[in-house]
Design a protein around this motif. Sequence first.
Motif: not given
Length: 117
Positions: A75, A77-79, A110-112, A114-116
Motif C-alpha cells: 500500500t 503511502e499517499r500522505i 502529499f505524494t504526487k 498515482p498511488v491509486h
Amino acid sequence: MKRIWTGFEPFGGNGFNPSWEAVNALQAPEGIEIRKLRLPVVYQKAPALLVEAMREWVPDAVICVGLADGRSEVTPERIAVNAMDETIPDNEGFFPHGDPIVPDGPAAYFTKLPVHR
C-alpha cells in the motif's frame, strides 16, 4: 538510472522485518543500479543515514519500504504525516507521542505519485 531502496531492521521483539527481507531480495532490472540500505528503527539515526546515502550516491529515486501490521498487500503511502507518534519505543527506547519530525514543516506531505493505480 540509480535507485536507493530502504527497509528496516527488526523491532518490537520480532526476529525479522519483512520490509528489509523484501528489499534485500530485489534484483535490479537491466539499466538500473540499485543500492539497498537497511535502516535502524531509531528516530535519531535513520534519517541521517538515508540523507548521507543520498548525498553520496545521488540517486534518481528513493523507495522506502516499511511495515504496517495488519495490511495484507503493498500500500503506497499517499500522505506522510509530520509526526512521531508510536505505540512502542524505537530500538533505542525513544517513545515519541506526537512530536513533529520536521519542526518547522507542514502537518503533512502529499505524494504526487498515482498511488491509486
